[in-house]
Design an enzyme around this catalytic site. Sequence first.
Site, PDB file in Angstrom:
ATOM      1  N   TRP A 196      21.015  26.153  29.886  1.00  0.00           N
ATOM      2  CA  TRP A 196      22.034  25.359  30.582  1.00  0.00           C
ATOM      3  C   TRP A 196      21.352  24.132  31.158  1.00  0.00           C
ATOM      4  O   TRP A 196      20.317  24.239  31.795  1.00  0.00           O
ATOM      5  CB  TRP A 196      22.711  26.149  31.708  1.00  0.00           C
ATOM      6  CG  TRP A 196      23.559  25.248  32.539  1.00  0.00           C
ATOM      7  CD1 TRP A 196      24.777  24.728  32.193  1.00  0.00           C
ATOM      8  CD2 TRP A 196      23.244  24.707  33.839  1.00  0.00           C
ATOM      9  NE1 TRP A 196      25.230  23.900  33.197  1.00  0.00           N
ATOM     10  CE2 TRP A 196      24.317  23.861  34.205  1.00  0.00           C
ATOM     11  CE3 TRP A 196      22.160  24.846  34.714  1.00  0.00           C
ATOM     12  CZ2 TRP A 196      24.334  23.171  35.420  1.00  0.00           C
ATOM     13  CZ3 TRP A 196      22.174  24.156  35.914  1.00  0.00           C
ATOM     14  CH2 TRP A 196      23.268  23.334  36.262  1.00  0.00           C
ATOM     15  N   GLU A 208      25.071  27.408  27.431  1.00  0.00           N
ATOM     16  CA  GLU A 208      26.152  27.493  28.425  1.00  0.00           C
ATOM     17  C   GLU A 208      26.783  26.115  28.650  1.00  0.00           C
ATOM     18  O   GLU A 208      26.081  25.132  28.856  1.00  0.00           O
ATOM     19  CB  GLU A 208      25.562  28.026  29.740  1.00  0.00           C
ATOM     20  CG  GLU A 208      26.556  28.136  30.895  1.00  0.00           C
ATOM     21  CD  GLU A 208      25.929  28.735  32.160  1.00  0.00           C
ATOM     22  OE1 GLU A 208      24.689  28.886  32.210  1.00  0.00           O
ATOM     23  OE2 GLU A 208      26.682  29.058  33.096  1.00  0.00           O
ATOM     24  N   LYS A 226      29.570  23.437  30.701  1.00  0.00           N
ATOM     25  CA  LYS A 226      30.057  23.217  32.067  1.00  0.00           C
ATOM     26  C   LYS A 226      30.915  21.961  32.089  1.00  0.00           C
ATOM     27  O   LYS A 226      30.610  20.974  31.424  1.00  0.00           O
ATOM     28  CB  LYS A 226      28.862  23.074  33.011  1.00  0.00           C
ATOM     29  CG  LYS A 226      29.264  22.987  34.478  1.00  0.00           C
ATOM     30  CD  LYS A 226      28.075  23.272  35.379  1.00  0.00           C
ATOM     31  CE  LYS A 226      28.438  23.056  36.842  1.00  0.00           C
ATOM     32  NZ  LYS A 226      27.415  23.555  37.747  1.00  0.00           N
ATOM     33  N   ASP A 280      30.825  30.615  31.243  1.00  0.00           N
ATOM     34  CA  ASP A 280      30.757  30.972  32.665  1.00  0.00           C
ATOM     35  C   ASP A 280      32.152  30.697  33.219  1.00  0.00           C
ATOM     36  O   ASP A 280      32.677  29.595  33.053  1.00  0.00           O
ATOM     37  CB  ASP A 280      29.683  30.090  33.322  1.00  0.00           C
ATOM     38  CG  ASP A 280      29.550  30.284  34.833  1.00  0.00           C
ATOM     39  OD1 ASP A 280      30.589  30.291  35.524  1.00  0.00           O
ATOM     40  OD2 ASP A 280      28.414  30.392  35.324  1.00  0.00           O
ATOM     41  N   HIS A 291      33.136  27.485  35.006  1.00  0.00           N
ATOM     42  CA  HIS A 291      32.829  26.211  34.359  1.00  0.00           C
ATOM     43  C   HIS A 291      33.978  25.573  33.591  1.00  0.00           C
ATOM     44  O   HIS A 291      33.759  24.845  32.627  1.00  0.00           O
ATOM     45  CB  HIS A 291      31.634  26.390  33.423  1.00  0.00           C
ATOM     46  CG  HIS A 291      30.348  26.585  34.163  1.00  0.00           C
ATOM     47  ND1 HIS A 291      29.121  26.575  33.568  1.00  0.00           N
ATOM     48  CD2 HIS A 291      30.117  26.770  35.485  1.00  0.00           C
ATOM     49  CE1 HIS A 291      28.185  26.761  34.469  1.00  0.00           C
ATOM     50  NE2 HIS A 291      28.762  26.897  35.642  1.00  0.00           N
ATOM     51  N   HIS A 319      28.902  34.566  31.746  1.00  0.00           N
ATOM     52  CA  HIS A 319      28.459  34.636  33.131  1.00  0.00           C
ATOM     53  C   HIS A 319      29.701  34.953  33.935  1.00  0.00           C
ATOM     54  O   HIS A 319      30.673  34.197  33.892  1.00  0.00           O
ATOM     55  CB  HIS A 319      27.891  33.289  33.611  1.00  0.00           C
ATOM     56  CG  HIS A 319      26.438  33.129  33.348  1.00  0.00           C
ATOM     57  ND1 HIS A 319      25.759  31.983  33.652  1.00  0.00           N
ATOM     58  CD2 HIS A 319      25.515  34.004  32.833  1.00  0.00           C
ATOM     59  CE1 HIS A 319      24.480  32.139  33.318  1.00  0.00           C
ATOM     60  NE2 HIS A 319      24.316  33.341  32.821  1.00  0.00           N
ATOM     61  N   ASP A 357      33.453  25.293  41.143  1.00  0.00           N
ATOM     62  CA  ASP A 357      32.436  26.231  40.659  1.00  0.00           C
ATOM     63  C   ASP A 357      31.551  26.674  41.816  1.00  0.00           C
ATOM     64  O   ASP A 357      30.361  26.379  41.861  1.00  0.00           O
ATOM     65  CB  ASP A 357      31.614  25.521  39.560  1.00  0.00           C
ATOM     66  CG  ASP A 357      30.554  26.434  38.975  1.00  0.00           C
ATOM     67  OD1 ASP A 357      30.789  27.651  38.925  1.00  0.00           O
ATOM     68  OD2 ASP A 357      29.494  25.922  38.571  1.00  0.00           O
ATOM     69  N   ASP A 409      30.607  29.671  42.857  1.00  0.00           N
ATOM     70  CA  ASP A 409      29.744  30.840  42.691  1.00  0.00           C
ATOM     71  C   ASP A 409      29.845  31.836  43.850  1.00  0.00           C
ATOM     72  O   ASP A 409      28.826  32.332  44.337  1.00  0.00           O
ATOM     73  CB  ASP A 409      28.284  30.404  42.443  1.00  0.00           C
ATOM     74  CG  ASP A 409      28.093  29.843  41.043  1.00  0.00           C
ATOM     75  OD1 ASP A 409      28.375  30.566  40.078  1.00  0.00           O
ATOM     76  OD2 ASP A 409      27.700  28.669  40.921  1.00  0.00           O
ATOM     77  N   ASP A 448      26.494  35.724  37.724  1.00  0.00           N
ATOM     78  CA  ASP A 448      25.978  34.430  38.184  1.00  0.00           C
ATOM     79  C   ASP A 448      26.727  33.985  39.438  1.00  0.00           C
ATOM     80  O   ASP A 448      27.756  33.337  39.354  1.00  0.00           O
ATOM     81  CB  ASP A 448      26.140  33.382  37.069  1.00  0.00           C
ATOM     82  CG  ASP A 448      25.528  32.039  37.459  1.00  0.00           C
ATOM     83  OD1 ASP A 448      24.814  31.991  38.481  1.00  0.00           O
ATOM     84  OD2 ASP A 448      25.765  31.048  36.748  1.00  0.00           O
TER      85      ASP A 448
END
Length: 417
Positions: free
Chosen positions: A184, A225, A227, A258, A261, A285, A293, A295, A325
């Site tokens: 990524w 990955e 995004k 993810d 993302h 993820h 995003d 997390d 993640d």
Amino acid sequence: MTTLQRYESTKEIYRKLGVDTDEAIRKLENISISMHCWQGDDVTGFDQNGPLTGGIQTTGNYPGKARTPEELMADIDMVLSLVPGKHKINLHANYAVFKEGEFADRDKLEPKHFSEWVGFARKRGLGLDFNPTYFSHKMVKDNLTLSSPDKEVRDFWIRHGQACIRISEYFAAELNQPCLMNIWIPDGYKDIPADRLSPRARFKNSLDEILAIDYDKSKVIVCLESKVFGIGVESYTVGSAEFTTNYAAKNGILSLMDNGHYHPTEMVSDKISAMLLFHDKLALHITRPVRWDSDHVVLLDDETKEIAKEIIRNDALDRVYVGLDFFDASINRVAAWTIGMRNWQKALLYALLCPHENLAKLQNEDRMTELLAFQEELKMYPAGDVWNYFCQKNNIPEKEDWLAKVMQYEEVVLSKR
Ligand code: RNT
Ligand code: ZN
């Protein structure tokens, strides 16, 4: 009633739906989750003292952050004692462990800088996954790495990617199981670029160079990955979803999605079936984006359950690699990890307890009223009794009982840091 008694009566309830709870537990016991190491220290790593960059952010300063490899490993042990099953640890390159006086920059990293981690994993029967670290480093110039117009910058990061393939090979060989290596990059622009094509073309060439080295593709499973945006790179990311999906499809590597993302109304649960029709395997993820995003810690929320259902009902457990993640620095980090891990397992269990064939039949016969009613009623079925029995069977604290252990660990260990 004991946990076992509750389980026995619940088993009957699910049997009437055509669901075998013993089978669900057996399956769940064999699902290995790739647990990210970076929840324990707010993605800091051990190879430099600068700030976290790359458009990702941790917020909060709850005490007890791991400051050394030993502390991080101890915290991981604590989490693993509260989570049923055998899992993998997902490392980033910036978690290299250097001996006294030793240092290697990212482009010079070697397997020996990760031997402590291999020892840790081997002792516990765990696997290791890996990520090159394309952020938090002085060679990230103007938010660019592999797509930089500066050849020196690109070459540095190409060498980093290649070094990481070698390290992943070492993990696979030492631990006798494949290592997933996820690429990524944070590259992008804050404001509207004048040229969207060239950075992507450079990224493509850089990836080609990284992957051109000779490596065993059955042992190192490379994924890419995507995004949509990051802090400071709001207008354009080089590694957009179209870029990564197409690159992966054409070059025999995996796409990694993810769920933080994408645009907030886009759902990864809806993308999995489409990907499965065109890709042999894919990687995920699991995270929780709150408005962006962010997390946040993974919850047992609708989207998490829906992602699990897509894997289970499409019989894709062998085709979808799942890693977690998230990173929350505002709460006890060991608890954050444990909650996220247990929640992903609960989501999987919930999916394993769904009578998918019956539900699909209702859809195919256009009995949508019944489908809606049935799906809603299922939400109140006693899956928690199966979960508690699963924990007990694996000698792991049931219900909220794990929390007392974390609180004690906080008092004895974390609060002293
Ligand atoms: C960043 C990506 C990436 C990182 C980790 C630390 O937005 O999600 O996966 O979170 O590599
Ligand atoms: Zn991610």
